[in-house]
Design a protein around this motif. Sequence first.
Motif, PDB file in Angstrom:
ATOM      1  N   ARG B 231      44.004  48.115  37.142  1.00 25.30           N
ATOM      2  CA  ARG B 231      44.116  46.712  37.547  1.00 25.30           C
ATOM      3  C   ARG B 231      45.174  46.014  36.704  1.00 25.30           C
ATOM      4  NH1 ARG B 231      43.161  43.680  40.838  1.00 25.30           N
ATOM      5  NH2 ARG B 231      41.548  42.215  40.231  1.00 25.30           N
ATOM      6  N   THR B 236      46.208  46.549  43.195  1.00 25.37           N
ATOM      7  CA  THR B 236      45.243  45.637  43.784  1.00 25.37           C
ATOM      8  C   THR B 236      43.851  46.232  43.575  1.00 25.37           C
ATOM      9  OG1 THR B 236      45.355  46.777  45.869  1.00 25.37           O
ATOM     10  CG2 THR B 236      46.826  44.903  45.587  1.00 25.37           C
ATOM     11  N   ARG B 237      42.820  45.404  43.728  1.00 25.88           N
ATOM     12  CA  ARG B 237      41.462  45.865  43.488  1.00 25.88           C
ATOM     13  C   ARG B 237      41.102  47.010  44.425  1.00 25.88           C
ATOM     14  NH1 ARG B 237      36.004  43.781  44.532  1.00 25.88           N
ATOM     15  NH2 ARG B 237      34.720  44.627  42.848  1.00 25.88           N
TER      16      ARG B 237
END
Lengths: 307, 327
Positions: B231, B236-237
């Motif tokens: 992260r 991106t998550r």
Amino acid sequence: MSLLNPELVESSEHVEGAHQTDAVNSRLAQIWRRLRSTPRFWVGAIALLLICLWALFGLALYPWSATDQDGLAFSQGPSASHWFGTNGIGQDLYAQTIIGLQKSLLVGLIVGPAAALIAGFVGAISGYVGGVWDRVIVWFIDLLLVLPSFYILVLLSPTFKNASIVALILFLALFGWMVLARVVRGQTMSLREREYVKAARYMGVGGLTIVRRHIIPNVASLLIIDATLGVGAAILSETALSFFGFGIQPPDVSLGTLLSAGSSAAVTRPWLFVFPSAVLILTVLATSLIGDALRDAVDPTSGATRD
Amino acid sequence: MLGFIARRIVNYVILASIATVLGYVLASATLNPAARYLGRNPPIPEASINSILNDLNINPDTPILERLGIWITGLITRGSLGQSVTGNEVTADIVSRAGTSLRLLIIGSILGAVIGVALGVWGAVRQYRASDQVITYSSFAVLATPPFVVAVLLMIGATNVNRASGQQIINFTGEYTAGLDGGFWVIFGDRLVHLILPTISLTIGAVALYSRYQRSAMLDVLSADYIRTARAKGRTRGSAIVRHGVRVALIPMSTFFAYSFGTILTGATITENVFSWHGMGEYLLQSVTSSDINAVAGTILFTSILVLIAGTLSDVVYAALDPRVRV
């Protein structure tokens, strides 16, 4: 030098023991704190308590017994006189369900902890001793996993199905510990390298004593969790065996034989199937909720927070 | 990696052989094939019972090791598993039944694994949200329900659907409609419809089991440092979860697939019996009931081979996911 003085060793061990008790106490307190704030635990515990009380006292004031036949009520649905209805020969299903529940609880509450105990000892010894013994034990465990235990129990059923329920309990415990034993073995292998275990070993403490004093307490949480989850698993195994006629034999009643009899009429006389299965599901569900809440309380990483 | 897989296969082959021998010995020790011929009217003379038992190589008077020797010799030299008490070759019985079981097992375990893993990941990512709670509690409920209760409940549901619609939409007894005329597609469709309920019944249990394990494996991974690193470096998550999370969480799962295959087999056995499918599960229970030693041993051999294949597949997945094995 002080190690050679027995008095000093005695006292230092005593101090360490006291320290350990403190640590154990605070850990237990922590687990209990976490457990207390888990709604799942309370739901499971209260449900299981009520089910046990119901199994013990559910027939106390009830007029029918499991073997009575009511000649005036064949295949009748639930009513004020027969709470769960009757079967084709007028036997009261409520009484039969309670008797079946008693048997299931008996099987589950003995087999679950017994299997966990076997798993604890076999796994800890295998992981601690290592070497040839470890390999032999792991092979044996793998072998039992290759042959599903349901198959083995079905194969062995001629030897226990006409004997008492004790034989069934024994066999269920003997074939229900393998998965957990592997987990305990893995844990033990990492515990074996810890300083305090090494220290004990170098001080000349015997292998069995180390397993009993240092290994088993450290895997105790695992064992307790699995003893709880094993209760439900044992009940389900017994029911499946009895359902197909390999466990408890009619006219003896268990939830499995009741479901077996009820399943053929499940569409036309649903009460014969619905009530025993609901009781069975609730019982197993209650134990697995407790087991899962215990696991969450014991495992500190289970509630980890992330982004 | 090939070395690793080869070592595992050798390990499984030895395990499967020992399991089969053990199955044969267990069956010979517990089952009493003579009981089948006793107490008949008119009574069968003992001499002819003995000769029947001798022909089938299941006479309890012959030492187990000698019978085992004959059985293994027959298996290796002629590929024969002996005759069942009905007079059929056990191999012929197995060939005619294996397809039925495999259809159920393959579809059930693949669907179960895929849906289970997906639900487990979803539950872990949305830990303690409403969707996670729903998945958790429904899998608890499913795991607390014996497979045969699930099967019977599905049958009650299907009967009600059929009754409400006034026609037989969902057929569920047996593997196909006997004596159905029609082209390939009609028969194919008929088999497909018969497959619906048993598949649901088998899959639902597997989904519940796998989703619980995947969820906890995934939770362990999600709190690891490398996810935070991923992260921090700007992933991106979603990408961090899939590329770094799911992949790592699948490693312990691949071992679990092998160990849980026995559970799936048991589930399939129960499902087959409830839906009266003439598969291997039904064969095992019938053979034990009719004290048919050769048939039981054949079934155990069949099962061991399935476990061997499942174990090897899960090791392949393991080796593909975990780069440390490939060194």
